[in-house]
Enzyme design. Structure first.
Site, PDB file in Angstrom:
ATOM      1  N   ARG A 100       0.907  -1.093  -0.074  1.00 34.21           N
ATOM      2  CA  ARG A 100       0.077  -0.086   0.040  1.00 34.21           C
ATOM      3  C   ARG A 100       0.991   1.129   0.120  1.00 34.21           C
ATOM      4  O   ARG A 100       1.702   1.407   0.824  1.00 34.21           O
ATOM      5  CB  ARG A 100      -0.887   0.146   1.258  1.00 34.21           C
ATOM      6  CG  ARG A 100      -1.659   1.269   1.457  1.00 34.21           C
ATOM      7  CD  ARG A 100      -2.754   1.280   2.539  1.00 34.21           C
ATOM      8  NE  ARG A 100      -3.948   0.538   1.858  1.00 34.21           N
ATOM      9  CZ  ARG A 100      -4.961   0.271   2.458  1.00 34.21           C
ATOM     10  NH1 ARG A 100      -5.143   1.224   3.470  1.00 34.21           N
ATOM     11  NH2 ARG A 100      -6.064  -0.011   1.859  1.00 34.21           N
ATOM     12  N   ASP A 221     -17.475   6.747  -1.435  1.00 30.09           N
ATOM     13  CA  ASP A 221     -16.357   6.826  -0.613  1.00 30.09           C
ATOM     14  C   ASP A 221     -15.891   7.949   0.208  1.00 30.09           C
ATOM     15  O   ASP A 221     -16.840   9.280  -0.340  1.00 30.09           O
ATOM     16  CB  ASP A 221     -15.279   6.392  -1.560  1.00 30.09           C
ATOM     17  CG  ASP A 221     -13.904   6.226  -1.010  1.00 30.09           C
ATOM     18  OD1 ASP A 221     -13.891   5.944   0.487  1.00 30.09           O
ATOM     19  OD2 ASP A 221     -12.763   6.149  -1.651  1.00 30.09           O
ATOM     20  N   CYS A 262     -16.503   1.332   0.636  1.00 27.31           N
ATOM     21  CA  CYS A 262     -15.339   0.757   0.908  1.00 27.31           C
ATOM     22  C   CYS A 262     -14.963   0.841   2.040  1.00 27.31           C
ATOM     23  O   CYS A 262     -14.127  -0.076   2.561  1.00 27.31           O
ATOM     24  CB  CYS A 262     -14.147   0.953  -0.136  1.00 27.31           C
ATOM     25  SG  CYS A 262     -13.745   2.849  -0.108  1.00 27.31           S
ATOM     26  N   ARG A 291     -13.288  -8.888   0.973  1.00 25.44           N
ATOM     27  CA  ARG A 291     -11.876  -8.168   0.621  1.00 25.44           C
ATOM     28  C   ARG A 291     -10.980  -9.393   0.814  1.00 25.44           C
ATOM     29  O   ARG A 291     -10.257  -9.734   0.160  1.00 25.44           O
ATOM     30  CB  ARG A 291     -11.559  -7.308   1.705  1.00 25.44           C
ATOM     31  CG  ARG A 291     -12.095  -5.813   1.475  1.00 25.44           C
ATOM     32  CD  ARG A 291     -11.743  -5.274  -0.068  1.00 25.44           C
ATOM     33  NE  ARG A 291     -10.336  -5.258  -0.062  1.00 25.44           N
ATOM     34  CZ  ARG A 291      -9.415  -4.387   0.573  1.00 25.44           C
ATOM     35  NH1 ARG A 291      -9.865  -3.409   1.098  1.00 25.44           N
ATOM     36  NH2 ARG A 291      -8.093  -4.481   0.423  1.00 25.44           N
TER      37      ARG A 291
HETATM   38  N1  NVA Z   1     -10.102   6.521  -1.043  1.00 28.96           N
HETATM   39  C1  NVA Z   1      -9.809   5.905   0.239  1.00 28.96           C
HETATM   40  C2  NVA Z   1      -9.859   4.486   0.061  1.00 28.96           C
HETATM   41  C3  NVA Z   1      -9.471   4.020   1.577  1.00 28.96           C
HETATM   42  C4  NVA Z   1      -9.709   2.580   1.559  1.00 28.96           C
HETATM   43  C5  NVA Z   1      -8.469   6.361   0.299  1.00 28.96           C
HETATM   44  O1  NVA Z   1      -7.459   6.380  -0.606  1.00 28.96           O
HETATM   45  O2  NVA Z   1      -8.002   6.991   1.518  1.00 28.96           O
END
Ligand code: NVA
Length: 305
Positions: A100, A221, A262, A291
């Site tokens: 990530r 989101d 999400c 997920r």
């Molecule tokens: N768009 C959000 C998704 C988090 C799972 C972010 O990037 O913070």
């Protein structure tokens, strides 16, 4: 499939196979509990995570493997040592890398310089683990995905990018509604339009909430993604986004039966608490559970193929 980096690098049949495999693993996890026996995964997290961290860790454990969490305690990715060296070192020990990151470029470098498969666990442009879990969830609710009308309302971000690209590849009609100036990049729009044309689905992008039309599912989101905090005055942002809030009135107007998110959700901002908690409409915790199964399918495919 060598890596799992971006939705637009996948074919329709690859995505469909991953969805089927995720459901197969979910239905009978014991049949897959040796898939990762003796295998280890290095998980790099440059940003916070609840669902991604836990679902990868627990999913890898269910497949018989071992997961190692690497936060920022060893320095920011690319600062203490080059991303390419990070990738080469991790490849000496790990059978797979989950990352990530802030920038998609870091994912590309990990894949380019490492010698093991890399999974994108969210970057600034994509969140392909989320979109796969979302289509697993939709497949559990609709027998034929080509009949689904999916809309995303809110900030054009990594989640909406992945969702619209996967929808376009799968042939799912997609409508994206974002406030002026908060839509996706022109590159992403072009990709979605091109993929939708190839699959024969529709892709609509608008800033006008009145153009939302009839939908099966509405997705939203957060209005501010990780890494973008503090870019803008919060009150001005809330005012601009307020007409794009997903609530019961919007669901009724669009005749939508399901709402998706999400998470983490900012209740009373992009979604009302009442809708988030509405057990007849919200499939948000099903998405969260999926997920893990979606990622198990990706891990299995990368390690077996
Ligand atoms: N768009 C959000 C998704 C988090 C799972 C972010 O990037 O913070």
């Amino acid at each position: 499939m060598n890596h799992y980096l971006a939705d637009d690098q996948l074919t329709k049949s690859q995505i469909e196979s991953l969805i089927s495999l995720a459901i197969e693993i979910k239905n009978a996890p014991h049949n897959f509990n040796q898939v990762m026996a003796g295998k280890s995964v290095a998980m790099i997290f440059e940003k916070p995570s609840l669902r991604t961290h836990v679902s990868f860790d627990m999913g890898i454990n269910k497949l018989g493997g071992h997961a190692l969490y690497l936060g920022q305690q060893n320095g920011k990715l690319g600062e203490r040592e080059r991303v390419s060296d990070y990738a080469k070192n991790l490849s000496c020990y790990a059978d797979l890398i989950v990352a990530r990151v802030f920038e998609h470029q870091s994912i590309k470098e990990l894949a380019e310089h490492g010698s093991v498969p890399v999974i994108n666990a969210l970057c600034d442009v994509y969140h392909p683990c989320q979109s796969l879990a979302d289509f697993v969830t939709l497949a559990e609710h609709f027998d034929d995905l080509s009949t689904v009308k999916l809309a995303y309302v809110g900030d054009g971000n990594n989640v909406s990018n992945s969702l619209m690209l996967m929808a376009a590849i799968l042939g799912v009609d997609f409508t994206l509604v974002c406030p002026e100036g908060y839509g996706p990049s022109q590159t992403m729009l072009n990709k979605a339009e091109q993929l939708a044309e190839q699959s024969g689905s529709t892709f609509i992008f608008t800033t006008d909430m009145n153009k939302l039309g009839k939908q099966s599912v509405i997705y939203t989101d957060t209005w501010v993604s990780m890494g973008n905090e503090g870019d803008e005055d919060k009150n001005a942002l809330l005012e601009k986004f307020h007409p794009y809030q997903v609530n019961h009135a919007l669901m009724d107007k669009a005749q939508a039966s399901l709402v998706m998110h999400c998470q983490p959700a900012h209740l009373e901002e992009e979604i009302t608490t009442a809708l988030f908690d509405d057990e007849n409409k919200s499939v948000i915790f099903q998405q969260a559970e999926n997920r893990m199964w979606a990622q198990c399918a990706v891990l299995t495919s990368l390690l077996i193929d």
